[in-house]
Scaffold this motif. Sequence first.
Motif, PDB file in Angstrom:
ATOM      1  N   GLU A 233     -16.884 -10.768   2.141  1.00  0.00           N
ATOM      2  CA  GLU A 233     -17.309 -12.146   1.932  1.00  0.00           C
ATOM      3  C   GLU A 233     -17.835 -12.362   0.517  1.00  0.00           C
ATOM      4  OE1 GLU A 233     -20.435 -12.957   4.655  1.00  0.00           O
ATOM      5  OE2 GLU A 233     -21.888 -11.607   3.700  1.00  0.00           O
ATOM      6  N   ASN A 234     -18.107 -11.272  -0.199  1.00  0.00           N
ATOM      7  CA  ASN A 234     -18.671 -11.391  -1.543  1.00  0.00           C
ATOM      8  C   ASN A 234     -17.620 -11.445  -2.649  1.00  0.00           C
ATOM      9  OD1 ASN A 234     -21.421 -11.257  -0.709  1.00  0.00           O
ATOM     10  ND2 ASN A 234     -21.220  -9.036  -0.462  1.00  0.00           N
ATOM     11  N   PHE A 235     -16.348 -11.109  -2.333  1.00  0.00           N
ATOM     12  CA  PHE A 235     -15.345 -10.993  -3.382  1.00  0.00           C
ATOM     13  C   PHE A 235     -14.027 -11.648  -2.991  1.00  0.00           C
ATOM     14  CE2 PHE A 235     -18.206  -7.369  -3.965  1.00  0.00           C
ATOM     15  CZ  PHE A 235     -18.614  -7.624  -5.270  1.00  0.00           C
ATOM     16  N   VAL A 236     -13.377 -12.234  -3.998  1.00  0.00           N
ATOM     17  CA  VAL A 236     -12.060 -12.831  -3.822  1.00  0.00           C
ATOM     18  C   VAL A 236     -11.038 -11.709  -3.648  1.00  0.00           C
ATOM     19  CG1 VAL A 236     -10.268 -14.209  -4.960  1.00  0.00           C
ATOM     20  CG2 VAL A 236     -12.686 -14.822  -5.230  1.00  0.00           C
ATOM     21  N   PRO A 237     -10.123 -11.799  -2.684  1.00  0.00           N
ATOM     22  CA  PRO A 237      -9.089 -10.764  -2.535  1.00  0.00           C
ATOM     23  C   PRO A 237      -8.222 -10.681  -3.789  1.00  0.00           C
ATOM     24  CG  PRO A 237      -9.163 -12.205  -0.607  1.00  0.00           C
ATOM     25  CD  PRO A 237     -10.027 -12.843  -1.659  1.00  0.00           C
ATOM     26  N   GLY A 238      -7.843  -9.464  -4.166  1.00  0.00           N
ATOM     27  CA  GLY A 238      -7.004  -9.305  -5.350  1.00  0.00           C
ATOM     28  C   GLY A 238      -6.857  -7.857  -5.731  1.00  0.00           C
ATOM     29  N   LYS A 239      -6.193  -7.632  -6.877  1.00  0.00           N
ATOM     30  CA  LYS A 239      -5.874  -6.249  -7.255  1.00  0.00           C
ATOM     31  C   LYS A 239      -7.090  -5.462  -7.718  1.00  0.00           C
ATOM     32  CE  LYS A 239      -4.394  -7.016 -12.089  1.00  0.00           C
ATOM     33  NZ  LYS A 239      -3.260  -6.823 -13.027  1.00  0.00           N
ATOM     34  N   LEU A 240      -8.198  -6.143  -8.056  1.00  0.00           N
ATOM     35  CA  LEU A 240      -9.397  -5.431  -8.479  1.00  0.00           C
ATOM     36  C   LEU A 240     -10.490  -5.463  -7.417  1.00  0.00           C
ATOM     37  CD1 LEU A 240      -9.498  -6.493 -12.249  1.00  0.00           C
ATOM     38  CD2 LEU A 240      -8.712  -4.338 -11.254  1.00  0.00           C
ATOM     39  N   THR A 241     -10.112  -5.892  -6.241  1.00  0.00           N
ATOM     40  CA  THR A 241     -11.036  -5.865  -5.097  1.00  0.00           C
ATOM     41  C   THR A 241     -10.345  -5.127  -3.946  1.00  0.00           C
ATOM     42  OG1 THR A 241     -10.306  -8.122  -4.524  1.00  0.00           O
ATOM     43  CG2 THR A 241     -12.346  -7.908  -5.772  1.00  0.00           C
ATOM     44  N   GLY A 242      -9.651  -5.858  -3.071  1.00  0.00           N
ATOM     45  CA  GLY A 242      -9.036  -5.231  -1.909  1.00  0.00           C
ATOM     46  C   GLY A 242      -8.034  -4.151  -2.246  1.00  0.00           C
ATOM     47  N   GLU A 243      -7.263  -4.346  -3.309  1.00  0.00           N
ATOM     48  CA  GLU A 243      -6.271  -3.337  -3.672  1.00  0.00           C
ATOM     49  C   GLU A 243      -6.921  -2.067  -4.208  1.00  0.00           C
ATOM     50  OE1 GLU A 243      -2.971  -4.767  -6.000  1.00  0.00           O
ATOM     51  OE2 GLU A 243      -2.898  -6.662  -4.901  1.00  0.00           O
ATOM     52  N   VAL A 244      -8.091  -2.181  -4.811  1.00  0.00           N
ATOM     53  CA  VAL A 244      -8.832  -0.994  -5.231  1.00  0.00           C
ATOM     54  C   VAL A 244      -9.310  -0.216  -4.011  1.00  0.00           C
ATOM     55  CG1 VAL A 244     -10.923  -0.161  -6.392  1.00  0.00           C
ATOM     56  CG2 VAL A 244      -9.523  -1.944  -7.451  1.00  0.00           C
ATOM     57  N   VAL A 245      -9.826  -0.925  -3.013  1.00  0.00           N
ATOM     58  CA  VAL A 245     -10.246  -0.272  -1.769  1.00  0.00           C
ATOM     59  C   VAL A 245      -9.063   0.440  -1.132  1.00  0.00           C
ATOM     60  CG1 VAL A 245     -11.155  -0.637   0.551  1.00  0.00           C
ATOM     61  CG2 VAL A 245     -12.144  -1.890  -1.384  1.00  0.00           C
ATOM     62  N   ASP A 246      -7.913  -0.223  -1.101  1.00  0.00           N
ATOM     63  CA  ASP A 246      -6.714   0.402  -0.529  1.00  0.00           C
ATOM     64  C   ASP A 246      -6.353   1.679  -1.279  1.00  0.00           C
ATOM     65  OD1 ASP A 246      -6.459  -1.628   1.349  1.00  0.00           O
ATOM     66  OD2 ASP A 246      -5.023  -2.781   0.151  1.00  0.00           O
ATOM     67  N   SER A 247      -6.483   1.650  -2.602  1.00  0.00           N
ATOM     68  CA  SER A 247      -6.162   2.831  -3.404  1.00  0.00           C
ATOM     69  C   SER A 247      -7.130   3.970  -3.112  1.00  0.00           C
ATOM     70  CB  SER A 247      -6.200   2.467  -4.892  1.00  0.00           C
ATOM     71  OG  SER A 247      -5.940   3.592  -5.697  1.00  0.00           O
ATOM     72  N   TYR A 248      -8.419   3.658  -2.993  1.00  0.00           N
ATOM     73  CA  TYR A 248      -9.386   4.695  -2.654  1.00  0.00           C
ATOM     74  C   TYR A 248      -9.103   5.265  -1.258  1.00  0.00           C
ATOM     75  CZ  TYR A 248     -12.470   3.279  -6.577  1.00  0.00           C
ATOM     76  OH  TYR A 248     -13.005   3.012  -7.808  1.00  0.00           O
ATOM     77  N   ASN A 249      -8.795   4.390  -0.331  1.00  0.00           N
ATOM     78  CA  ASN A 249      -8.483   4.852   1.030  1.00  0.00           C
ATOM     79  C   ASN A 249      -7.266   5.770   1.054  1.00  0.00           C
ATOM     80  OD1 ASN A 249     -10.538   3.662   2.575  1.00  0.00           O
ATOM     81  ND2 ASN A 249      -9.426   1.728   2.774  1.00  0.00           N
ATOM     82  N   ALA A 250      -6.287   5.496   0.185  1.00  0.00           N
ATOM     83  CA  ALA A 250      -5.042   6.255   0.190  1.00  0.00           C
ATOM     84  C   ALA A 250      -5.246   7.714  -0.188  1.00  0.00           C
ATOM     85  CB  ALA A 250      -4.039   5.600  -0.761  1.00  0.00           C
ATOM     86  N   GLU A 251      -6.361   8.042  -0.841  1.00  0.00           N
ATOM     87  CA  GLU A 251      -6.621   9.440  -1.193  1.00  0.00           C
ATOM     88  C   GLU A 251      -6.695  10.319   0.046  1.00  0.00           C
ATOM     89  OE1 GLU A 251      -7.016  11.076  -4.204  1.00  0.00           O
ATOM     90  OE2 GLU A 251      -6.222   9.233  -5.079  1.00  0.00           O
ATOM     91  N   ASP A 252      -7.120   9.728   1.155  1.00  0.00           N
ATOM     92  CA  ASP A 252      -7.281  10.519   2.379  1.00  0.00           C
ATOM     93  C   ASP A 252      -5.953  11.038   2.910  1.00  0.00           C
ATOM     94  OD1 ASP A 252      -9.148  11.317   4.704  1.00  0.00           O
ATOM     95  OD2 ASP A 252      -7.518  10.246   5.732  1.00  0.00           O
ATOM     96  N   GLY A 253      -4.881  10.312   2.669  1.00  0.00           N
ATOM     97  CA  GLY A 253      -3.597  10.701   3.262  1.00  0.00           C
ATOM     98  C   GLY A 253      -2.607  11.306   2.298  1.00  0.00           C
ATOM     99  N   LYS A 254      -3.030  11.697   1.102  1.00  0.00           N
ATOM    100  CA  LYS A 254      -2.089  12.237   0.134  1.00  0.00           C
ATOM    101  C   LYS A 254      -1.440  13.523   0.632  1.00  0.00           C
ATOM    102  CE  LYS A 254      -3.312  10.377  -4.357  1.00  0.00           C
ATOM    103  NZ  LYS A 254      -3.692  10.681  -5.750  1.00  0.00           N
ATOM    104  N   LYS A 255      -0.149  13.622   0.382  1.00  0.00           N
ATOM    105  CA  LYS A 255       0.607  14.775   0.884  1.00  0.00           C
ATOM    106  C   LYS A 255       0.102  16.093   0.332  1.00  0.00           C
ATOM    107  CE  LYS A 255       4.936  12.257   1.660  1.00  0.00           C
ATOM    108  NZ  LYS A 255       6.380  12.150   1.305  1.00  0.00           N
ATOM    109  N   GLU A 256      -0.305  16.076  -0.957  1.00  0.00           N
ATOM    110  CA  GLU A 256      -0.735  17.343  -1.549  1.00  0.00           C
ATOM    111  C   GLU A 256      -1.997  17.889  -0.902  1.00  0.00           C
ATOM    112  OE1 GLU A 256      -1.593  14.216  -4.856  1.00  0.00           O
ATOM    113  OE2 GLU A 256      -0.261  14.441  -3.134  1.00  0.00           O
ATOM    114  N   TRP A 257      -2.770  17.001  -0.252  1.00  0.00           N
ATOM    115  CA  TRP A 257      -3.978  17.479   0.447  1.00  0.00           C
ATOM    116  C   TRP A 257      -3.689  17.798   1.906  1.00  0.00           C
ATOM    117  CZ3 TRP A 257      -5.692  18.199  -3.903  1.00  0.00           C
ATOM    118  CH2 TRP A 257      -5.940  17.213  -4.857  1.00  0.00           C
ATOM    119  N   LYS A 258      -2.510  17.404   2.391  1.00  0.00           N
ATOM    120  CA  LYS A 258      -2.123  17.612   3.794  1.00  0.00           C
ATOM    121  C   LYS A 258      -3.143  17.006   4.759  1.00  0.00           C
ATOM    122  CE  LYS A 258       0.350  21.865   2.646  1.00  0.00           C
ATOM    123  NZ  LYS A 258       0.494  23.325   2.905  1.00  0.00           N
TER     124      LYS A 258
END
Length: 370
Positions: A233-258
Amino acid sequence: MRPAVLAAIAGCVALAACSPAKGEGKAGEKAGTSSLAPPVPTVIGWDQAEEVVTRGFRQAASARDETTLATLLTGALLQESVAQVRLKRWPDNLVRKAETDMYRREYLIPTERDQPGYPRSFAVLFRMTDTAEKDRAAGMYYFVQAEPGAAWKAAARTWATDRPAPQLPPEQFEDRGYGTYGFEVRDRPIAAPAREPAGAAALSPTAASDRRVCGQYAEYLGFTAPHGEPESENFVPGKLTGEVVDSYNAEDGKKEWKGDLRHRYAFEVTGPELPVLRLADGKALVTCSYVRTDHREGKSGPTTSFKYGGENAASRDTDQLLGGGHKWWRNTDVRRVMTATFEVPEQGPADVVGCNCLNPPVLSAEGTPK
């Protein structure tokens, strides 16, 4: 409603419109200012600000040790620069070429009335090319003086788009020099900075509440992947808000970490408070510096190990700060310095207009070896 949308805005329609191109006119002569306006004392004169910027970067480019850098820099810039010294990468290209390649500077200097005490501060906007049609994004340095008679020091560096998309011929391109420093910018331009009738930068009258966005962003991005929530509720959706969160979340599923590495992000707001500029549309421009700590550990406990050095430049820097040798680790804490700039409205969610959220420079690293 902020007292921003008044005649004091002085008719500037773009960031560069209030300042001559580099080499045009004197530093104290600003387009868009009124010669009839009574003089208002500013925290630093335009000529003196020009000297601070030019001489400061010249000296910083020749510095080779942390003690000297601390006399010229502070806050996020000092932290980043000290790390670069330790990595034997100092000076960086922008600092090395700042004296000659900071084109079309525009100084945003508040009045003593708006900054009666200390610390005092001002900002300088610049372009990375001398071709106006190519530069949509303006770089910005903030300078701070801690107490009377103290040296002015560069404290933070950021970028923001302030011009509409150019109509360029096929052989030309839009400059994106900010990417060299790990920054991304919002595509939609911000409004011009508001100015006093005599040309001084207008500050937000609600700076204290505007700065709350710094802590809100730290809380928003602080989580253990993949549990970050893109919507806020504090931030407008966009590449420097929600997309940054998505990028951080994606670290959990990286193939190199299995899928066996846990990533946790924590943020601390750091550095001196920077001036909150008022924009022509009544919004506030807030820049915040952070130390981001990335904690990495195996989900399976001591049976899981990992190493740095081969993924990208940041990984190689981390390996070097951990002592080199591509050793195996059970857990690590890697500290990075991050800067974000926000457009804060009177009401409603803020938007991030510039940030190195996805590629902040590494400051230090420690961990438990295998």
